[in-house]
Design a protein around this motif. Sequence first.
Motif, PDB file in Angstrom:
ATOM      1  N   PHE A  68       0.880  -1.568  -0.026  1.00 22.07           N
ATOM      2  CA  PHE A  68       0.116   0.062   0.144  1.00 22.07           C
ATOM      3  C   PHE A  68       0.980   1.046   0.420  1.00 22.07           C
ATOM      4  CE2 PHE A  68      -3.167  -3.279   1.586  1.00 22.07           C
ATOM      5  CZ  PHE A  68      -3.762  -2.902   1.180  1.00 22.07           C
ATOM      6  N   ASP A  69       2.166   1.370  -0.592  1.00 21.31           N
ATOM      7  CA  ASP A  69       3.147   1.872  -0.409  1.00 21.31           C
ATOM      8  C   ASP A  69       3.334   3.229   0.327  1.00 21.31           C
ATOM      9  OD1 ASP A  69       3.908   1.826  -3.172  1.00 21.31           O
ATOM     10  OD2 ASP A  69       1.184   2.927  -4.031  1.00 21.31           O
ATOM     11  N   LEU A  70       3.055   2.730   1.902  1.00 17.54           N
ATOM     12  CA  LEU A  70       3.740   3.084   2.961  1.00 17.54           C
ATOM     13  C   LEU A  70       4.599   2.854   3.585  1.00 17.54           C
ATOM     14  CD1 LEU A  70       0.777   1.388   5.033  1.00 17.54           C
ATOM     15  CD2 LEU A  70       0.585   3.946   3.469  1.00 17.54           C
ATOM     16  N   ILE A  71       5.787   2.302   2.967  1.00 21.21           N
ATOM     17  CA  ILE A  71       7.277   2.513   3.251  1.00 21.21           C
ATOM     18  C   ILE A  71       7.926   2.629   1.623  1.00 21.21           C
ATOM     19  CG2 ILE A  71       7.247   1.345   5.513  1.00 21.21           C
ATOM     20  CD1 ILE A  71       7.759  -1.025   4.430  1.00 21.21           C
ATOM     21  N   GLU A  72       9.203   2.729   1.624  1.00 16.80           N
ATOM     22  CA  GLU A  72       9.351   2.456   0.161  1.00 16.80           C
ATOM     23  C   GLU A  72      10.910   0.923   0.366  1.00 16.80           C
ATOM     24  OE1 GLU A  72      12.352   6.285  -0.805  1.00 16.80           O
ATOM     25  OE2 GLU A  72       9.859   7.427  -0.672  1.00 16.80           O
ATOM     26  N   ASP A  73      10.923   0.893   1.080  1.00 16.59           N
ATOM     27  CA  ASP A  73      11.762   0.033   0.933  1.00 16.59           C
ATOM     28  C   ASP A  73      11.441  -0.808   2.749  1.00 16.59           C
ATOM     29  OD1 ASP A  73      14.092   0.603  -0.687  1.00 16.59           O
ATOM     30  OD2 ASP A  73      14.429   2.013   1.054  1.00 16.59           O
ATOM     31  N   ASP A  74      11.817  -2.518   1.799  1.00 19.56           N
ATOM     32  CA  ASP A  74      11.280  -3.667   3.225  1.00 19.56           C
ATOM     33  C   ASP A  74      12.847  -4.400   3.843  1.00 19.56           C
ATOM     34  OD1 ASP A  74      10.040  -6.000   4.310  1.00 19.56           O
ATOM     35  OD2 ASP A  74       9.176  -6.467   2.945  1.00 19.56           O
ATOM     36  N   PRO A  75      12.514  -4.045   4.867  1.00 17.55           N
ATOM     37  CA  PRO A  75      13.540  -4.289   5.609  1.00 17.55           C
ATOM     38  C   PRO A  75      13.857  -5.973   6.018  1.00 17.55           C
ATOM     39  CG  PRO A  75      12.052  -3.267   7.578  1.00 17.55           C
ATOM     40  CD  PRO A  75      11.764  -2.857   6.078  1.00 17.55           C
ATOM     41  N   MET A  76      12.794  -6.861   5.664  1.00 15.72           N
ATOM     42  CA  MET A  76      12.426  -8.300   6.053  1.00 15.72           C
ATOM     43  C   MET A  76      13.170  -8.667   5.440  1.00 15.72           C
ATOM     44  SD  MET A  76      11.403  -7.918   9.411  1.00 15.72           S
ATOM     45  CE  MET A  76      11.757  -9.788   9.877  1.00 15.72           C
ATOM     46  N   VAL A  77      13.473  -8.167   4.393  1.00 17.00           N
ATOM     47  CA  VAL A  77      14.098  -8.731   3.217  1.00 17.00           C
ATOM     48  C   VAL A  77      15.536  -9.588   3.231  1.00 17.00           C
ATOM     49  CG1 VAL A  77      14.839  -8.496   0.141  1.00 17.00           C
ATOM     50  CG2 VAL A  77      12.685  -7.600   1.321  1.00 17.00           C
ATOM     51  N   LYS A  78      16.048  -8.568   4.071  1.00 18.96           N
ATOM     52  CA  LYS A  78      18.023  -9.264   4.482  1.00 18.96           C
ATOM     53  C   LYS A  78      18.177  -9.502   6.224  1.00 18.96           C
ATOM     54  CE  LYS A  78      20.299  -5.597   1.496  1.00 18.96           C
ATOM     55  NZ  LYS A  78      20.603  -4.369   1.344  1.00 18.96           N
ATOM     56  N   VAL A  79      16.551 -10.102   6.305  1.00 20.03           N
ATOM     57  CA  VAL A  79      16.677 -10.460   8.102  1.00 20.03           C
ATOM     58  C   VAL A  79      16.051 -12.081   7.424  1.00 20.03           C
ATOM     59  CG1 VAL A  79      15.149 -11.402  10.119  1.00 20.03           C
ATOM     60  CG2 VAL A  79      15.694  -8.778   9.041  1.00 20.03           C
ATOM     61  N   GLU A  80      17.494 -13.246   7.928  1.00 18.46           N
ATOM     62  CA  GLU A  80      17.435 -14.321   7.571  1.00 18.46           C
ATOM     63  C   GLU A  80      16.073 -14.778   8.866  1.00 18.46           C
ATOM     64  OE1 GLU A  80      20.764 -16.668   7.326  1.00 18.46           O
ATOM     65  OE2 GLU A  80      21.591 -15.398   5.985  1.00 18.46           O
ATOM     66  N   MET A  81      15.748 -16.163   8.611  1.00 19.90           N
ATOM     67  CA  MET A  81      14.933 -16.880   9.537  1.00 19.90           C
ATOM     68  C   MET A  81      15.463 -18.428   9.910  1.00 19.90           C
ATOM     69  SD  MET A  81      11.933 -16.850  10.684  1.00 19.90           S
ATOM     70  CE  MET A  81      10.310 -16.775   8.966  1.00 19.90           C
ATOM     71  N   PRO A  82      15.824 -18.533  11.243  1.00 22.85           N
ATOM     72  CA  PRO A  82      16.587 -19.200  12.167  1.00 22.85           C
ATOM     73  C   PRO A  82      15.326 -20.230  11.514  1.00 22.85           C
ATOM     74  CG  PRO A  82      15.285 -17.657  13.691  1.00 22.85           C
ATOM     75  CD  PRO A  82      14.989 -17.130  12.591  1.00 22.85           C
ATOM     76  N   LYS A  83      17.004 -21.298  11.922  1.00 20.35           N
ATOM     77  CA  LYS A  83      16.129 -22.860  11.570  1.00 20.35           C
ATOM     78  C   LYS A  83      14.481 -23.575  12.606  1.00 20.35           C
ATOM     79  CE  LYS A  83      19.141 -24.781   8.904  1.00 20.35           C
ATOM     80  NZ  LYS A  83      19.810 -25.976   8.379  1.00 20.35           N
ATOM     81  N   ARG A  84      13.203 -23.438  12.501  1.00 14.79           N
ATOM     82  CA  ARG A  84      12.407 -24.056  13.614  1.00 14.79           C
ATOM     83  C   ARG A  84      13.545 -25.327  14.480  1.00 14.79           C
ATOM     84  NH1 ARG A  84       7.497 -23.086  14.683  1.00 14.79           N
ATOM     85  NH2 ARG A  84       7.309 -21.979  12.378  1.00 14.79           N
ATOM     86  N   ALA A  85      13.188 -25.124  15.851  1.00 12.75           N
ATOM     87  CA  ALA A  85      13.472 -25.707  16.862  1.00 12.75           C
ATOM     88  C   ALA A  85      12.905 -26.916  16.604  1.00 12.75           C
ATOM     89  CB  ALA A  85      13.241 -25.275  18.190  1.00 12.75           C
ATOM     90  N   SER A  86      13.020 -28.572  16.401  1.00 14.48           N
ATOM     91  CA  SER A  86      12.536 -29.535  15.901  1.00 14.48           C
ATOM     92  C   SER A  86      12.739 -30.474  17.584  1.00 14.48           C
ATOM     93  CB  SER A  86      13.247 -30.046  15.260  1.00 14.48           C
ATOM     94  OG  SER A  86      14.327 -31.124  15.601  1.00 14.48           O
ATOM     95  N   HIS A  87      11.605 -30.551  18.227  1.00 16.96           N
ATOM     96  CA  HIS A  87      10.842 -31.764  19.443  1.00 16.96           C
ATOM     97  C   HIS A  87      10.021 -32.080  19.501  1.00 16.96           C
ATOM     98  CE1 HIS A  87       8.696 -27.464  20.206  1.00 16.96           C
ATOM     99  NE2 HIS A  87       8.134 -28.208  20.916  1.00 16.96           N
ATOM    100  N   LEU A  88       9.234 -33.211  20.240  1.00 15.92           N
ATOM    101  CA  LEU A  88       7.868 -33.872  19.703  1.00 15.92           C
ATOM    102  C   LEU A  88       7.337 -33.718  20.777  1.00 15.92           C
ATOM    103  CD1 LEU A  88       9.877 -37.305  18.791  1.00 15.92           C
ATOM    104  CD2 LEU A  88       8.710 -35.324  17.022  1.00 15.92           C
TER     105      LEU A  88
END
Length: 295
Positions: free
Chosen positions: A87-107
């Motif tokens: 909706f053009d409320l910002i010019e740059d998306d800061p999340m593009v360069k933020v990596e997602m950590p791997k999900r902790a696997s637990h049963l």
Amino acid sequence: MEDEIQNYLHFLLVDRGLSKNTIKSYHQDLKQFKNELDKMKINSFKDVDQYTILEILKSFKENGKSRNTLIHFITTLRKFYQYLMQFDLIEDDPMVKVEMPKRASHLPEVLTNDEIDRLFAIPNTNDKYGIRDRTILEVMYATGLRVSELINLKIHDLHLEMGLIQTIGKGDKERIIPIGEVAIKWINYYLEKSRPLLLKKKKSSFLFLNAHGGGISRQSIWDKVKRYVSLAGIKKNITPHTLRHSFATHILENGADLRIVQELLGHSDISTTQIYTHISNQRLKKVYNDFHPRA
């Protein structure tokens, strides 16, 4: 910033049609995000860059937040910033360069049949509250309902003569679930002996009632399960969701097809259901190691 958050939540409700529980979880993340930005003297989402996000994530990690909590937070911010870009409320998306950590696997923890029996024997079924609580436990284990689905059950959702109940799950999807004879017996007993006393001449469509005749809360279910688990001497980390895990694991162990379990649990993706095959395999290994003479 508060206005932008509220507009986004309205967008999720009206345009995306997300459930209230999902929107509530996004709101909690965004409220926390705004609080962190306030501490950093940042008063606009436009002024946030990837380093701002990374600093907040570092602080969360140092304060002991779990990896899965961080993943949920990042997912929320990604979707929020995609909305702001759309909706053009910002010019740059800061999340593009933020990596997602791997999900902790637990049963997740699962109760044994013996632990189920011990837990269900704790409520005092000589009074109206104990009858209600025993019925709640029986229904959760018999159907695999989420707590949010359980507390929203209405009288007209019961089709006990056909051995079925209906519920509205995640994404407002309706599903029909079989319910066994033992749970049906307890529902009928609760409807006859307990619910009229809890209702106190009031009117309510909810199946399970609190002491004031209104619908019982999620927190109340949580507290009761924790208390009964403690009284039963069960040392596992048990929550109401454990009864759902136990339901799925036990019917899989007794030969149910994975696709059937997916339908019963209301999972949109079978990959979510597959965790229960891992639990079953883990339990099989434990039994083997415990009882095989050469294990």
